[in-house]
Enzyme design. Structure first.
Site, PDB file in Angstrom:
ATOM      1  N   ALA A 138       0.860  -1.183   0.000  1.00 12.95           N
ATOM      2  CA  ALA A 138       0.000   0.000   0.000  1.00 12.95           C
ATOM      3  C   ALA A 138       0.898   1.235   0.000  1.00 12.95           C
ATOM      4  O   ALA A 138       2.040   1.181   0.467  1.00 12.95           O
ATOM      5  CB  ALA A 138      -0.886  -0.014   1.236  1.00 12.95           C
ATOM      6  N   GLY A 144       0.666  -5.046   1.023  1.00 14.74           N
ATOM      7  CA  GLY A 144      -0.533  -5.153   0.195  1.00 14.74           C
ATOM      8  C   GLY A 144      -0.264  -5.807  -1.156  1.00 14.74           C
ATOM      9  O   GLY A 144      -1.183  -6.375  -1.759  1.00 14.74           O
ATOM     10  N   GLU A 181      -0.392  -9.423  -0.436  1.00 14.12           N
ATOM     11  CA  GLU A 181      -1.792  -9.737  -0.129  1.00 14.12           C
ATOM     12  C   GLU A 181      -2.652  -9.735  -1.391  1.00 14.12           C
ATOM     13  O   GLU A 181      -3.548 -10.569  -1.541  1.00 14.12           O
ATOM     14  CB  GLU A 181      -2.318  -8.737   0.911  1.00 14.12           C
ATOM     15  CG  GLU A 181      -1.586  -8.880   2.241  1.00 14.12           C
ATOM     16  CD  GLU A 181      -1.863  -7.744   3.207  1.00 14.12           C
ATOM     17  OE1 GLU A 181      -1.550  -6.587   2.876  1.00 14.12           O
ATOM     18  OE2 GLU A 181      -2.398  -8.013   4.296  1.00 14.12           O
ATOM     19  N   GLU A 239       4.906  -4.916   7.135  1.00 16.86           N
ATOM     20  CA  GLU A 239       4.137  -3.898   7.859  1.00 16.86           C
ATOM     21  C   GLU A 239       4.659  -3.657   9.272  1.00 16.86           C
ATOM     22  O   GLU A 239       4.576  -2.547   9.795  1.00 16.86           O
ATOM     23  CB  GLU A 239       2.650  -4.304   7.933  1.00 16.86           C
ATOM     24  CG  GLU A 239       1.903  -4.184   6.613  1.00 16.86           C
ATOM     25  CD  GLU A 239       1.928  -5.450   5.774  1.00 16.86           C
ATOM     26  OE1 GLU A 239       2.796  -6.328   6.013  1.00 16.86           O
ATOM     27  OE2 GLU A 239       1.078  -5.557   4.868  1.00 16.86           O
TER      28      GLU A 239
HETATM   29  C1  HXC Z   1       5.014   4.504  -1.177  1.00 17.06           C
HETATM   30  C2  HXC Z   1       6.922   3.563  -2.061  1.00 17.06           C
HETATM   31  C3  HXC Z   1       6.575   2.297  -1.509  1.00 17.06           C
HETATM   32  C4  HXC Z   1       5.352   2.213  -0.769  1.00 17.06           C
HETATM   33  C5  HXC Z   1       8.443   2.096  -2.562  1.00 17.06           C
HETATM   34  N1  HXC Z   1       8.070   3.384  -2.700  1.00 17.06           N
HETATM   35  N2  HXC Z   1       7.535   1.413  -1.832  1.00 17.06           N
HETATM   36  N3  HXC Z   1       6.139   4.645  -1.890  1.00 17.06           N
HETATM   37  N4  HXC Z   1       4.610   3.328  -0.640  1.00 17.06           N
HETATM   38  N5  HXC Z   1       4.914   1.051  -0.234  1.00 17.06           N
HETATM   39  C6  HXC Z   1       8.789   4.435  -3.417  1.00 17.06           C
HETATM   40  C7  HXC Z   1       9.994   4.911  -2.647  1.00 17.06           C
HETATM   41  O1  HXC Z   1       9.603   5.863  -1.680  1.00 17.06           O
HETATM   42  C8  HXC Z   1      10.836   5.519  -3.758  1.00 17.06           C
HETATM   43  O2  HXC Z   1      10.293   6.783  -4.079  1.00 17.06           O
HETATM   44  C9  HXC Z   1      10.550   4.603  -4.941  1.00 17.06           C
HETATM   45  O3  HXC Z   1       9.338   3.934  -4.632  1.00 17.06           O
HETATM   46  C10 HXC Z   1      11.631   3.529  -5.121  1.00 17.06           C
HETATM   47  O4  HXC Z   1      11.805   2.850  -3.907  1.00 17.06           O
HETATM   48  P1  HXC Z   1      13.231   2.677  -3.176  1.00 17.06           P
HETATM   49  O5  HXC Z   1      12.969   2.454  -1.750  1.00 17.06           O
HETATM   50  O6  HXC Z   1      14.136   3.810  -3.542  1.00 17.06           O
HETATM   51  O7  HXC Z   1      13.757   1.355  -3.898  1.00 17.06           O
HETATM   52  P2  HXC Z   1      14.759   0.243  -3.296  1.00 17.06           P
HETATM   53  O8  HXC Z   1      15.879   0.930  -2.558  1.00 17.06           O
HETATM   54  O9  HXC Z   1      15.060  -0.676  -4.417  1.00 17.06           O
HETATM   55  O10 HXC Z   1      13.921  -0.514  -2.176  1.00 17.06           O
HETATM   56  C11 HXC Z   1      12.783  -1.303  -2.553  1.00 17.06           C
HETATM   57  C12 HXC Z   1      11.929  -1.686  -1.316  1.00 17.06           C
HETATM   58  C13 HXC Z   1      11.561  -0.405  -0.541  1.00 17.06           C
HETATM   59  C14 HXC Z   1      12.716  -2.650  -0.413  1.00 17.06           C
HETATM   60  C15 HXC Z   1      10.697  -2.399  -1.845  1.00 17.06           C
HETATM   61  O11 HXC Z   1      11.024   0.556  -1.447  1.00 17.06           O
HETATM   62  C16 HXC Z   1      10.554  -0.650   0.529  1.00 17.06           C
HETATM   63  O12 HXC Z   1      10.902  -1.132   1.611  1.00 17.06           O
HETATM   64  N6  HXC Z   1       9.316  -0.231   0.311  1.00 17.06           N
HETATM   65  C17 HXC Z   1       8.255  -0.297   1.289  1.00 17.06           C
HETATM   66  C18 HXC Z   1       7.745  -1.701   1.425  1.00 17.06           C
HETATM   67  C19 HXC Z   1       6.671  -1.791   2.490  1.00 17.06           C
HETATM   68  O13 HXC Z   1       6.885  -1.467   3.646  1.00 17.06           O
HETATM   69  N7  HXC Z   1       5.476  -2.249   2.092  1.00 17.06           N
HETATM   70  C20 HXC Z   1       4.352  -2.383   3.009  1.00 17.06           C
HETATM   71  C21 HXC Z   1       3.506  -1.148   2.962  1.00 17.06           C
HETATM   72  S1  HXC Z   1       2.195  -1.224   4.144  1.00 17.06           S
HETATM   73  P3  HXC Z   1      11.267   8.085  -4.227  1.00 17.06           P
HETATM   74  O14 HXC Z   1      10.289   9.177  -4.467  1.00 17.06           O
HETATM   75  O15 HXC Z   1      12.038   8.185  -2.970  1.00 17.06           O
HETATM   76  O16 HXC Z   1      12.112   7.714  -5.424  1.00 17.06           O
HETATM   77  C22 HXC Z   1       0.997  -2.160   3.431  1.00 17.06           C
HETATM   78  C23 HXC Z   1      -0.267  -2.334   4.244  1.00 17.06           C
HETATM   79  C24 HXC Z   1      -1.311  -3.110   3.484  1.00 17.06           C
HETATM   80  O17 HXC Z   1       1.145  -2.632   2.375  1.00 17.06           O
HETATM   81  C25 HXC Z   1      -2.680  -3.014   4.139  1.00 17.06           C
HETATM   82  C26 HXC Z   1      -3.484  -1.855   3.657  1.00 17.06           C
HETATM   83  C27 HXC Z   1      -4.909  -1.858   4.134  1.00 17.06           C
END
Ligand code: HXC
Length: 257
Positions: free
Chosen positions: A65, A108, A111, A131
């Protein structure tokens, strides 16, 4: 209709939805989710479509998400559906959905893959429920579907530590249907989709529904559902055609496909 975060394509009886927010690793923001659900439900309502493939990019199926969009929301926002209302409709679709996963399928994104019927993984796929690192827990079904897919202990380790799992471990654990080389992921997904789309549609709908009941019910209830659905299949033209074609050593010509 114009979409900004997804691309759609239909080839014969197979529809493909490609998540396309390359600047954010396909993070699921409210626009993407709305477009994805609308497109999927429209394909589901079209009897000309027999299977749907959902995929992302080489780098990410979906990195979860959209964290930046969610960051300042509160309890009521999330409880009312937040940026993601409408998932119930996605989960009730009757058309089989194949997730073709390369790169990150996190939060997400993982999921979403688990809401699909089949998960094909490229050897580059990485699954995780990170998460916990954000001070939250899975919210799209991950805490329920992951343990059903891979068992309590592997799921608990992933959900409580946020550790990612590669494609090989995911296959070994039962999280994915099959692992394929990254460069043939879409071809393989389309081949599976075309195979499903060539079958009798009522039989496919009933089989998908029975598999869903298996995930949700005690065995006795699932077996009761199956007994009725199996008997009902004998009321279809396609059952007669399928069985006659077998006896006559020819390919079936299903009416509904
Ligand atoms: C918003 C995101 C994002 C996310 C990546 N980006 N994941 N933006 N939400 N979930 C953005 C980064 O901010 C960055 O933007 C660009 O995408 C590239 O990501 P990087 O981090 O620079 O890439 P990398 O170093 O290769 O790392 C990849 C990664 C990392 C390991 C996947 O991006 C990451 O940890 N992302 C978050 C993963 C996460 O926590 N997902 C769970 C979300 S909570 P900029 O602008 O800086 O270039 C969830 C809840 C679900 O999903 C339930 C909902 C009801």
């Amino acid at each position: 209709t114009e979409t900004t975060c997804i691309q759609t394509e239909t080839r014969g009886r197979v529809a493909t939805i490609t998540l396309h927010r390359p600047e954010a690793l396909n993070a699921l923001n409210s626009v993407l989710v709305r477009e994805l659900i609308d497109a999927a439900l429209a394909f589901d309502a079209d009897p000309g479509i027999g299977a749907i493939v959902i995929t992302g990019s080489a780098k990410a199926f979906a990195a979860g998400a959209d964290i930046k969009e969610m960051a300042e929301l509160g309890y009521s926002d999330m409880y009312l559906g937040g940026p993601f209302p409408g998932w119930a409709g996605f989960e009730r679709m009757r058309t089989p959905v194949i997730a073709a996963v390369a790169g990150f399928a996190l939060g997400g994104g993982c999921e979403l893959a688990m809401m699909c019927d089949i998960i094909l993984a490229a050897d580059t796929a990485k699954f995780g429920q990170p998460e916990i690192n954000l001070g939250i827990l899975p919210g799209f079904g991950g805490s329920q579907r992951l343990p059903r897919a891979i068992g309590k202990y592997k799921a608990a380790e992933m959900v409580l530590t946020g550790r990612m799992m590669g494609a090989e471990e995911a296959e070994r654990s039962g999280l994915v249907s099959r692992v394929v080389p990254a460069d043939s992921l879409l071809d393989e997904a389309h081949a599976v989709a075309e195979t499903i789309a060539s079958k009798s549609l009522p039989a496919v709908y009933a089989a998908k529904e029975a598999l869903q009941v298996a995930q949700e019910s005690p065995l006795s209830e699932g077996l009761r559902f199956e007994r009725q659905a199996f008997a009902a299949a004998f009321a279809t033209e396609d059952q007669k055609e399928g069985m006659r074609a077998f006896a006559e050593k020819r390919d079936p010509e299903f009416t509904h496909r």
